[in-house]
Design an enzyme around this catalytic site. Structure first.
Site, PDB file in Angstrom:
ATOM      1  N   LYS A   4      -0.748  -9.588   2.947  1.00  0.00           N
ATOM      2  CA  LYS A   4       0.035  -9.125   4.101  1.00  0.00           C
ATOM      3  C   LYS A   4      -0.802  -8.151   4.923  1.00  0.00           C
ATOM      4  O   LYS A   4      -1.537  -7.342   4.362  1.00  0.00           O
ATOM      5  CB  LYS A   4       1.316  -8.419   3.639  1.00  0.00           C
ATOM      6  CG  LYS A   4       2.098  -7.795   4.801  1.00  0.00           C
ATOM      7  CD  LYS A   4       3.442  -7.247   4.380  1.00  0.00           C
ATOM      8  CE  LYS A   4       3.433  -5.830   3.872  1.00  0.00           C
ATOM      9  NZ  LYS A   4       2.873  -4.815   4.805  1.00  0.00           N
ATOM     10  N   ASP A  20      -0.960  -6.360  -0.408  1.00  0.00           N
ATOM     11  CA  ASP A  20      -0.994  -5.721   0.902  1.00  0.00           C
ATOM     12  C   ASP A  20      -2.434  -5.329   1.229  1.00  0.00           C
ATOM     13  O   ASP A  20      -3.151  -4.813   0.374  1.00  0.00           O
ATOM     14  CB  ASP A  20      -0.132  -4.445   0.816  1.00  0.00           C
ATOM     15  CG  ASP A  20       0.524  -4.106   2.123  1.00  0.00           C
ATOM     16  OD1 ASP A  20       0.399  -4.884   3.091  1.00  0.00           O
ATOM     17  OD2 ASP A  20       1.205  -3.060   2.174  1.00  0.00           O
ATOM     18  N   GLU A  67      -0.635  -5.681   8.697  1.00  0.00           N
ATOM     19  CA  GLU A  67       0.217  -5.125   9.757  1.00  0.00           C
ATOM     20  C   GLU A  67      -0.378  -5.445  11.126  1.00  0.00           C
ATOM     21  O   GLU A  67      -1.579  -5.633  11.265  1.00  0.00           O
ATOM     22  CB  GLU A  67       0.312  -3.595   9.592  1.00  0.00           C
ATOM     23  CG  GLU A  67       0.926  -3.177   8.277  1.00  0.00           C
ATOM     24  CD  GLU A  67       1.048  -1.654   8.125  1.00  0.00           C
ATOM     25  OE1 GLU A  67       0.773  -0.917   9.089  1.00  0.00           O
ATOM     26  OE2 GLU A  67       1.438  -1.224   7.028  1.00  0.00           O
ATOM     27  N   GLU A  94      10.206  -4.530   9.817  1.00  0.00           N
ATOM     28  CA  GLU A  94      10.631  -3.261   9.203  1.00  0.00           C
ATOM     29  C   GLU A  94      11.238  -2.353  10.258  1.00  0.00           C
ATOM     30  O   GLU A  94      10.608  -2.071  11.296  1.00  0.00           O
ATOM     31  CB  GLU A  94       9.417  -2.570   8.548  1.00  0.00           C
ATOM     32  CG  GLU A  94       9.801  -1.226   7.927  1.00  0.00           C
ATOM     33  CD  GLU A  94       8.679  -0.568   7.131  1.00  0.00           C
ATOM     34  OE1 GLU A  94       7.622  -1.179   6.927  1.00  0.00           O
ATOM     35  OE2 GLU A  94       8.886   0.588   6.710  1.00  0.00           O
ATOM     36  N   ASP A 137       0.849  -1.201   0.000  1.00  0.00           N
ATOM     37  CA  ASP A 137       0.000   0.000   0.000  1.00  0.00           C
ATOM     38  C   ASP A 137       0.884   1.251   0.000  1.00  0.00           C
ATOM     39  O   ASP A 137       0.383   2.375  -0.082  1.00  0.00           O
ATOM     40  CB  ASP A 137      -1.018  -0.010   1.155  1.00  0.00           C
ATOM     41  CG  ASP A 137      -0.367   0.040   2.526  1.00  0.00           C
ATOM     42  OD1 ASP A 137       0.874  -0.078   2.614  1.00  0.00           O
ATOM     43  OD2 ASP A 137      -1.105   0.185   3.525  1.00  0.00           O
TER      44      ASP A 137
HETATM   45  O1  KIV Z   1       3.360  -0.998   1.633  1.00  0.00           O
HETATM   46  C1  KIV Z   1       4.487  -1.457   1.624  1.00  0.00           C
HETATM   47  O2  KIV Z   1       5.240  -1.394   0.647  1.00  0.00           O
HETATM   48  C2  KIV Z   1       4.950  -2.080   2.822  1.00  0.00           C
HETATM   49  C3  KIV Z   1       6.406  -2.013   3.024  1.00  0.00           C
HETATM   50  C4  KIV Z   1       6.741  -0.781   3.772  1.00  0.00           C
HETATM   51  C5  KIV Z   1       6.901  -3.204   3.655  1.00  0.00           C
HETATM   52  O3  KIV Z   1       4.190  -2.532   3.624  1.00  0.00           O
END
Ligand code: KIV
Length: 289
Positions: free
Chosen positions: A126, A96, A128, A195, A57
């Site tokens: 993915k 993401d 968070e 990260e 994202d």
């Molecule tokens: O959105 C993204 O590219 C990420 C990276 C910061 C790992 O989540």
């Protein structure tokens, strides 16, 4: 369903799978990972043999010019992930989950993870967050969708974290990140991205990971693989270059120089040249006149 033309299937690379990735880990071979947001870049990453591609994202900042990732929508993620899938039929493609596409409830998380799989052709998603997101992670994984966790600097929480800064420098916060990593692993994450945490913390978490592998973004060498934001690695983000990134080729400078040359040549009538246009036979021209 995505139609993939024959022309882009010319690479003789095999499709990357979870067994292939875990095999690399078992053989102590680092996993390569980059972000990607569009078809032509995906094509180049496919040719280079990048193992895992994240449609992050971060596209809100790198592609759309926003100040943060928060305004990015599921529609943005599906559209960009679709384009990347077409350019890279073989890399392990991770979509993401954008802000508020999974936080409200496990059901919402499963539904939106499913969209990235079904509509965009992703191989995994993915999200968070740590222990507080373990139920969401488990819900997604139990629906048959491979999912990656993301700890340390989690950009969707940048306001709560106090800015884009190192996380887990103190022992107490580092312990919380270690516990979060275990919680995500137990919830079924196949991998966890760390990260901007100290290298020693990344090493400890990597050594203790049993059923998932660890990817470092600015967290040192001792993970199972490395991720960089594509725009940082190729000089394509004009606002800043983070310390954790290395510029592998300054494509931004190359493009800017080329653009200046284009403006100059058109202005001075040096472009186009005869090889850049098409003529018309005399008889056809005479008839036209
Ligand atoms: O959105 C993204 O590219 C990420 C990276 C910061 C790992 O989540």
């Amino acid at each position: 369903p995505i139609k993939i033309s024959k022309e882009i299937l010319m690479t003789d690379r095999k499709k990357v799978s979870l067994p292939f990735l875990f095999n690399k880990v078992a053989n102590n071979e680092p996993i390569t990972m980059l972000t990607c947001y569009d078809y032509p870049t995906a094509h180049f990453q496919e040719q280079a043999g990048v193992d895992m591609i994240l449609v992050g994202d971060s596209l809100g900042m790198t592609m759309l010019g926003y100040e943060s990732t928060l305004p990015v929508t599921m529609e943005d993620m599906v559209r960009h992930s679709k384009a990347v899938r077409i350019g890279t039929p073989n890399a392990w493609l991770i979509g993401d989950m954008p802000y508020m596409s999974y936080q409200p409830s496990v059901e919402i998380a499963i539904k939106n993870a499913g969209r990235l799989m079904a509509e965009a052709g992703c191989d995994a998603v993915k999200l968070e967050g740590g222990a507080e997101m373990a139920d969401h992670m488990a819900g997604i994984v139990n629906s048959g969708i491979p999912a990656m966790g993301h700890l340390g600097l989690t950009p969707q929480s940048v306001s709560a974290l106090g800015g884009f800064r190192l996380q887990g420098k103190g022992a107490l916060q580092a312990k919380k990140i270690m516990d979060d990593a275990k919680a995500l692993e137990e919830a079924g994450a196949f991998s966890i991205l760390l990260e901007l945490v100290p290298d020693r913390l990344c090493k400890l978490i990597t050594e203790r990971a049993e059923n998932c592998f660890i990817i470092s973004l600015g967290a040192g060498l001792d993970a199972h693989g490395q991720l960089l934001i594509y725009h940082d690695a190729f000089g394509l983000y004009p606002r800043f270059k983070p310390r954790m990134a290395k510029v592998f080729a300054d494509a931004g400078k190359l493009i800017e120089d080329g653009l200046c040359e284009y403006v100059k040549e058109v202005t001075e009538r040096q472009f186009p040249e005869p090889e850049n246009w098409f003529g018309m036979p005399d008889d056809e021209y005479d008839e036209l006149i």
